[in-house]
Design an enzyme around this catalytic site. Structure first.
Site, short mmCIF file in Angstrom:
data_model
loop_
_atom_site.label_atom_id
_atom_site.label_comp_id
_atom_site.label_asym_id
_atom_site.label_seq_id
_atom_site.Cartn_x
_atom_site.Cartn_y
_atom_site.Cartn_z
N ASP A 148 66.56 46.51 11.17
CA ASP A 148 65.38 46.57 10.30
C ASP A 148 65.31 45.38 9.34
O ASP A 148 64.43 45.31 8.48
CB ASP A 148 65.36 47.88 9.50
CG ASP A 148 66.60 48.04 8.62
OD1 ASP A 148 67.44 47.10 8.60
OD2 ASP A 148 66.73 49.08 7.96
N ARG A 190 59.98 25.38 -6.59
CA ARG A 190 58.67 24.73 -6.83
C ARG A 190 57.76 25.61 -7.67
O ARG A 190 56.83 25.12 -8.28
CB ARG A 190 58.01 24.35 -5.49
CG ARG A 190 58.63 23.11 -4.87
CD ARG A 190 58.09 22.83 -3.49
NE ARG A 190 58.57 23.79 -2.53
CZ ARG A 190 58.27 23.78 -1.24
NH1 ARG A 190 57.46 22.86 -0.76
NH2 ARG A 190 58.76 24.68 -0.41
N GLN A 191 58.03 26.90 -7.69
CA GLN A 191 57.20 27.79 -8.52
C GLN A 191 57.94 27.95 -9.86
O GLN A 191 58.41 29.03 -10.22
CB GLN A 191 56.97 29.13 -7.80
CG GLN A 191 56.01 30.07 -8.50
CD GLN A 191 54.57 29.55 -8.57
OE1 GLN A 191 54.15 28.72 -7.79
NE2 GLN A 191 53.80 30.02 -9.54
N LYS A 229 50.21 11.69 -5.91
CA LYS A 229 49.83 12.80 -5.02
C LYS A 229 49.28 13.95 -5.84
O LYS A 229 49.82 14.27 -6.89
CB LYS A 229 51.08 13.25 -4.26
CG LYS A 229 50.81 14.32 -3.25
CD LYS A 229 52.09 14.76 -2.57
CE LYS A 229 52.81 15.83 -3.36
NZ LYS A 229 53.93 16.45 -2.64
N GLY A 286 55.82 18.49 6.15
CA GLY A 286 55.86 17.09 6.59
C GLY A 286 54.62 16.30 6.19
O GLY A 286 54.57 15.08 6.37
C1 R5P Z 1 56.46 18.54 -3.81
O1 R5P Z 1 55.92 18.04 -4.77
C2 R5P Z 1 57.72 18.04 -3.19
O2 R5P Z 1 58.31 17.01 -3.92
C3 R5P Z 1 57.50 17.57 -1.77
O3 R5P Z 1 56.76 16.39 -1.77
C4 R5P Z 1 56.75 18.61 -1.00
O4 R5P Z 1 57.28 19.88 -1.22
C5 R5P Z 1 56.76 18.30 0.47
O5 R5P Z 1 55.99 19.27 1.10
P1 R5P Z 1 55.27 18.98 2.47
O6 R5P Z 1 56.31 18.46 3.41
O7 R5P Z 1 54.74 20.32 2.88
O8 R5P Z 1 54.18 18.02 2.20
#
Ligand code: R5P
Length: 299
Positions: free
Chosen positions: A34, A93-94, A193, A226
């Protein structure tokens, strides 16, 4: 010190134990049909300092539960000090509430580690050091953030990227290319970005760089889908870079990510063993073992 390599970090856990000159003590574990995990420690921990090595990808939720089971059990059986070595920490990240009423996931994870008796957390290139410090203040867990960037840069320097240009796909990760360029000896720069918080769509503001005919490395903390890496590599190739390496500390190895980055023109793709994948050419075992020794000396 007792080193317990958790189910996701058997290789790295053994390498850390080897660096420390101790015998690793892996746990007995199984996953029931499970999806629940079973964990049993295999060596008494009474009065000992215990380092539990467990990265949290793939399957972050299961891996975190296993980690909590190992830590709480070590605590129940009298460990003197529990150090969680989580080279890739899921949910990092959160680390803020970007939208109102969102879960502050990283805070919840640190709270759970604290409740399970963890006093020290060792991570490698956590997503945002400043946010982590803000969360750390609310808890009784000391967070040690190590950087694998010099190790990645050393590897690249020896493998055809001496004096290469270092690029960060995101201004927030500029500290990574600053550190890398000190080892590689080339210049560094960054793109900007932005990610749409609702759709996840990435927009990258690309600068024109004097890169034609040069070798370059795009460095990031992690590769997930990626998309970020592919966009940055492609921009450098379009501007005439001779060869572009894609380097990061953690590769989450999501389906399609490798293909996207290769199509963009990256060669090689390189990462550490914080998560073991075919790209893990650099080990963080020595880095972690040195920190564990330092903490042990200070305790
Ligand atoms: C986010 O700001 C991190 O530094 C990475 O750039 C990000 O998590 C990469 O995520 P992905 O491969 O989905 O673009």
């Amino acid at each position: 010190m007792i080193v317990i390599p958790g189910p996701t970090s058997l290789g790295l856990g053994w390498r850390i134990a080897f660096e420390l000159g101790v015998e690793p003590q892996p746990v007995e574990h199984k996953v029931f049909p499970d999806g629940e995990s079973y964990i049993k420690l295999t060596k008494p921990v009474q009065g000992e300092s215990v380092a539990i090595v467990q990265t949290t990808s793939p399957n972050p939720d299961t891996r975190l539960m296993q980690l909590l089971f190992m830590a709480q059990t070590a605590n129940d059986f009298g460990a003197r000090r529990i150090l969680a070595v989580i080279p890739y920490l899921a949910y990092a990240r959160q680390d803020k509430r970007f939208l109102e009423m969102e879960a502050l996931s990283l805070d919840v994870i640190i709270r759970l580690l604290e409740a399970a008796g963890v006093s020290d957390l060792l991570v490698v290139n956590i997503h945002n050091e400043a946010s982590v410090r803000a969360i750390e203040e609310r808890h009784n867990v000391k967070i040690h953030n190590l950087s694998a960037v010099p190790l990645l840069a050393e590897y690249l320097k020896k493998h055809g990227f001496d004096k290469a240009y270092s690029l960060s796909p995101d201004k927030g990760a500029i500290y990574i290319v600053e550190a890398a360029s000190k080892v590689l000896g080339g210049s560094f720069n960054f793109f900007e970005k932005t990610r749409d918080r609702k759709t996840g769509e990435i927009k990258m503001e690309v600068k024109n760089l004097d890169i034609a005919g040069l070798r370059a490395v795009v460095f990031d903390d992690m590769i997930s889908s990626g998309g970020t890496m592919a966009k940055a590599v492609e921009a450098l190739k379009v501007q005439g870079a001779d060869r572009v390496a894609a380097a990061c500390t953690h590769v989450l190895y999501m389906p399609g990510a490798e293909e996207k980055i290769r199509i963009a023109g990256a060669d090689p793709i390189l990462s550490t063993d914080t998560i073991e994948t075919p790209f893990s050419k650099v080990t963080v075992a020595g880095l972690i073992a040195r920190k564990l020794k330092e903490l042990e000396r200070g305790s």
